[in-house]
Design a protein around this motif. Structure first.
Motif, PDB file in Angstrom:
ATOM      1  N   LEU A  41       0.826  -1.207   0.000  1.00  0.00           N
ATOM      2  CA  LEU A  41       0.000   0.000   0.000  1.00  0.00           C
ATOM      3  C   LEU A  41       0.864   1.262   0.000  1.00  0.00           C
ATOM      4  N   GLN A  42       1.905   1.267   0.827  1.00  0.00           N
ATOM      5  CA  GLN A  42       2.711   2.483   0.925  1.00  0.00           C
ATOM      6  C   GLN A  42       3.593   2.686  -0.312  1.00  0.00           C
ATOM      7  N   LEU A  43       3.980   1.624  -0.988  1.00  0.00           N
ATOM      8  CA  LEU A  43       4.687   1.790  -2.250  1.00  0.00           C
ATOM      9  C   LEU A  43       3.770   2.434  -3.293  1.00  0.00           C
ATOM     10  N   GLN A  44       2.510   2.033  -3.309  1.00  0.00           N
ATOM     11  CA  GLN A  44       1.556   2.647  -4.230  1.00  0.00           C
ATOM     12  C   GLN A  44       1.314   4.105  -3.870  1.00  0.00           C
ATOM     13  N   LEU A  45       1.163   4.390  -2.583  1.00  0.00           N
ATOM     14  CA  LEU A  45       0.941   5.771  -2.142  1.00  0.00           C
ATOM     15  C   LEU A  45       2.121   6.672  -2.492  1.00  0.00           C
ATOM     16  N   ALA A  46       3.329   6.138  -2.416  1.00  0.00           N
ATOM     17  CA  ALA A  46       4.526   6.945  -2.681  1.00  0.00           C
ATOM     18  C   ALA A  46       4.586   7.415  -4.127  1.00  0.00           C
ATOM     19  N   ARG A  47       3.859   6.748  -5.012  1.00  0.00           N
ATOM     20  CA  ARG A  47       3.860   7.132  -6.428  1.00  0.00           C
ATOM     21  C   ARG A  47       2.769   8.146  -6.754  1.00  0.00           C
ATOM     22  N   LEU A  48       1.924   8.466  -5.773  1.00  0.00           N
ATOM     23  CA  LEU A  48       0.809   9.371  -5.995  1.00  0.00           C
ATOM     24  C   LEU A  48       0.956  10.625  -5.143  1.00  0.00           C
ATOM     25  N   ARG A  49       0.166  11.620  -5.464  1.00  0.00           N
ATOM     26  CA  ARG A  49       0.069  12.828  -4.651  1.00  0.00           C
ATOM     27  C   ARG A  49      -1.370  12.957  -4.168  1.00  0.00           C
ATOM     28  N   PRO A  50      -1.602  13.611  -3.026  1.00  0.00           N
ATOM     29  CA  PRO A  50      -2.983  13.862  -2.602  1.00  0.00           C
ATOM     30  C   PRO A  50      -3.781  14.508  -3.731  1.00  0.00           C
ATOM     31  N   GLY A  51      -4.975  13.971  -3.969  1.00  0.00           N
ATOM     32  CA  GLY A  51      -5.807  14.473  -5.053  1.00  0.00           C
ATOM     33  C   GLY A  51      -5.761  13.612  -6.291  1.00  0.00           C
ATOM     34  N   ASP A  52      -4.718  12.785  -6.439  1.00  0.00           N
ATOM     35  CA  ASP A  52      -4.669  11.865  -7.574  1.00  0.00           C
ATOM     36  C   ASP A  52      -5.738  10.792  -7.417  1.00  0.00           C
ATOM     37  N   ASP A  53      -6.205  10.248  -8.542  1.00  0.00           N
ATOM     38  CA  ASP A  53      -7.192   9.168  -8.503  1.00  0.00           C
ATOM     39  C   ASP A  53      -6.643   7.996  -7.698  1.00  0.00           C
ATOM     40  N   GLY A  54      -7.467   7.525  -6.766  1.00  0.00           N
ATOM     41  CA  GLY A  54      -7.096   6.367  -5.963  1.00  0.00           C
ATOM     42  C   GLY A  54      -6.321   6.671  -4.700  1.00  0.00           C
ATOM     43  N   PHE A  55      -5.823   7.911  -4.546  1.00  0.00           N
ATOM     44  CA  PHE A  55      -5.005   8.224  -3.373  1.00  0.00           C
ATOM     45  C   PHE A  55      -5.801   8.040  -2.087  1.00  0.00           C
ATOM     46  N   GLY A  56      -7.030   8.590  -2.040  1.00  0.00           N
ATOM     47  CA  GLY A  56      -7.834   8.511  -0.823  1.00  0.00           C
ATOM     48  C   GLY A  56      -8.145   7.085  -0.422  1.00  0.00           C
ATOM     49  N   ALA A  57      -8.493   6.239  -1.391  1.00  0.00           N
ATOM     50  CA  ALA A  57      -8.820   4.845  -1.083  1.00  0.00           C
ATOM     51  C   ALA A  57      -7.609   4.110  -0.529  1.00  0.00           C
ATOM     52  N   LEU A  58      -6.446   4.346  -1.110  1.00  0.00           N
ATOM     53  CA  LEU A  58      -5.226   3.701  -0.609  1.00  0.00           C
ATOM     54  C   LEU A  58      -4.890   4.187   0.800  1.00  0.00           C
ATOM     55  N   LEU A  59      -5.061   5.497   1.031  1.00  0.00           N
ATOM     56  CA  LEU A  59      -4.775   6.060   2.345  1.00  0.00           C
ATOM     57  C   LEU A  59      -5.682   5.449   3.404  1.00  0.00           C
ATOM     58  N   ALA A  60      -6.968   5.322   3.087  1.00  0.00           N
ATOM     59  CA  ALA A  60      -7.911   4.734   4.039  1.00  0.00           C
ATOM     60  C   ALA A  60      -7.579   3.270   4.305  1.00  0.00           C
ATOM     61  N   ALA A  61      -7.212   2.530   3.248  1.00  0.00           N
ATOM     62  CA  ALA A  61      -6.847   1.124   3.435  1.00  0.00           C
ATOM     63  C   ALA A  61      -5.607   0.987   4.311  1.00  0.00           C
ATOM     64  N   GLN A  62      -4.637   1.860   4.118  1.00  0.00           N
ATOM     65  CA  GLN A  62      -3.427   1.852   4.943  1.00  0.00           C
ATOM     66  C   GLN A  62      -3.770   2.082   6.411  1.00  0.00           C
ATOM     67  N   ASP A  63      -4.584   3.087   6.696  1.00  0.00           N
ATOM     68  CA  ASP A  63      -4.909   3.405   8.085  1.00  0.00           C
ATOM     69  C   ASP A  63      -5.703   2.285   8.755  1.00  0.00           C
ATOM     70  N   ARG A  64      -6.616   1.662   7.983  1.00  0.00           N
ATOM     71  CA  ARG A  64      -7.375   0.539   8.554  1.00  0.00           C
ATOM     72  C   ARG A  64      -6.460  -0.630   8.873  1.00  0.00           C
TER      73      ARG A  64
END
Length: 413
Positions: A41-64
């Motif tokens: 999850l964090q490798l995927q997040l590192a390739r995105l910026r806040p606001g990019d498609d999918g960023f929020g879903a990955l962030l929520a999955a990481q926190d859960r």
């Protein structure tokens, strides 16, 4: 050494490489270890910026995921969960390093925070110190007598941040290989600046600015971050900066081009913000942090500014957001929003725009917290609040509160 140990050694030896982390994650996932999913999850997040498609879903999955395994990531270092990056801890405190924490030694630690002016003897032989790229003494005045031994045991060090009343006693001790320096500057600022040539990245906090000292700072070609306590009404011409922080700013000076602007404390916050809204330099600002008490009128002026088109992160720490219309012009572009409080009657659908991935507030009544938790905000991956406030338990039902509520995203995550 087994295959997993070899992969782990590759991760520790080359902290910037993604491939060994990805392979290690696949092996852990096959074994049913949740750490593998966190790395993925964090490798995927590192390739995105806040606001990019999918960023929020990955962030929520990481926190859960982190919240589901508190024994792994919350119990040992509850206040430093944000120091997990690309699946591993990247930062540690001097106490953890000195204790020779066996679990921490399996992480690619590259930064160490020091809370003691002298480096303990136990630190000097640590393998973590041998790998460190950054040491941060900002929390405590550094003792120059401790530095030669520290630098001798940190051969990979490239970044050093420190605080001291005598910077001219410290700077000659810093090896030329340390290309990035951060320091609090007091006394003869111009004399300190004369010792900073040859460094490739500079972060300065000027405590008692004078005209000659600020002019010397402006001549530093590699100045990236600058903080000024009680800035004067006029500043010299600075090159573009990555970050500028103005503390106790009662009148906004003309600003240089800057990507991240922070204004902290003012007797006239509204006047400062109205001046900012009219300043063409705002056109370069992507992140704006205002630790000021503000009225709706001044916030509305900022939101309507013709120069606010690049704002993506906005923090209004001393503002209670009651009326969605106040921020309406900025809603489509904001990816991160912090406010002091959410009003009970606030129209959330008009505030939480299509790109907003992170929302932070100190206070919200239970009705607005319930509407937020029950609403449909697909881009919103993280909502943080203060656990002691009304509505916090409701928010935590949907968004686990595993990250520091008011932490700085630049500090990790």
């Amino acid at each position: 050494m087994g295959a997993m140990d070899e992969l782990l050694r590759a991760i520790v030896d080359d902290p910037g490489a993604d491939e060994p982390r990805a392979v290690y994650a696949d092996r852990l996932i096959e074994a049913g270890d949740p750490h593998g999913e966190l790395i993925r999850l964090q490798l995927q997040l590192a390739r995105l910026r806040p606001g990019d498609d999918g960023f929020g879903a990955l962030l929520a999955a990481q926190d859960r995921l982190v919240a589901a395994h508190p024994e792994r990531w919350l119990a040992p270092r509850a206040r430093r969960v944000a120091w997990l990056r690309r699946g591993f801890y990247w930062r540690a405190t001097i106490d953890e390093v000195a204790l020779a924490d066996a679990e921490l030694a399996r992480h690619p630690i590259v930064a160490i925070d020091v809370f003691d002016a002298r480096a303990p003897d136990a630190l000097l032989g640590s393998p973590l110190l041998l790998r460190a790229r950054t040491i941060d003494f900002f929390y405590e005045d550094v003792d120059p007598e401790a530095l030669p031994a520290l630098f001798a045991h940190a051969p990979r060090l490239t970044s050093f941040h420190f605080s001291t009343d005598e910077p001219l006693a410290v700077l000659p001790l810093v090896p030329p290989s340390v290309a990035a320096l951060g320091l609090n500057v007091s006394g003869d600022v111009a004399a300190v600046c004369a010792h900073l040539s040859g460094r490739r990245r500079l972060s300065l906090r000027v405590l008692r600015p004078d005209e000659a000292g600020l002019a010397a700072c402006a001549r530093l070609a590699d100045l990236a971050e600058l903080a000024i306590v009680r800035p004067p009404a006029a500043l010299p011409s600075f090159p573009p900066l990555e970050s500028l922080r103005l503390v106790h700013c009662d009148r906004l000076p003309p600003l240089p081009p800057v990507r991240r602007l922070e204004i902290d404390s003012s007797f006239d916050g509204d006047g400062v913000v109205r001046a900012l809204a009219a300043d063409p330099a705002l056109a370069a600002v992507e992140e704006l942090i205002l630790a000021l008490w503000l009225s709706p009128d001044s916030v509305a002026a900022l939101a309507r500014s013709p120069f606010a088109g690049r704002l993506r992160r906005l923090e209004l720490r001393g503002f209670r957001l009651e009326d969605a219309e106040v921020l309406a012009p900025l809603v489509p572009q904001l990816t991160t929003l912090t406010v002091g409080a959410l009003g009970a009657a606030l129209d959330l659908e008009r505030v939480l725009g299509p790109r907003l991935a992170m929302l932070t507030f100190i206070e919200a009544d239970e009705p607005v917290a319930r509407r937020l938790a029950d609403g449909h905000f697909p881009a919103l991956g993280r909502v943080s609040t203060v656990s002691s406030q009304p509505g916090a338990a409701i928010i935590a039902e949907r968004w686990p509160q595993v990250w520091a509520p008011l932490g700085d995203p630049d500090r990790g995550g």
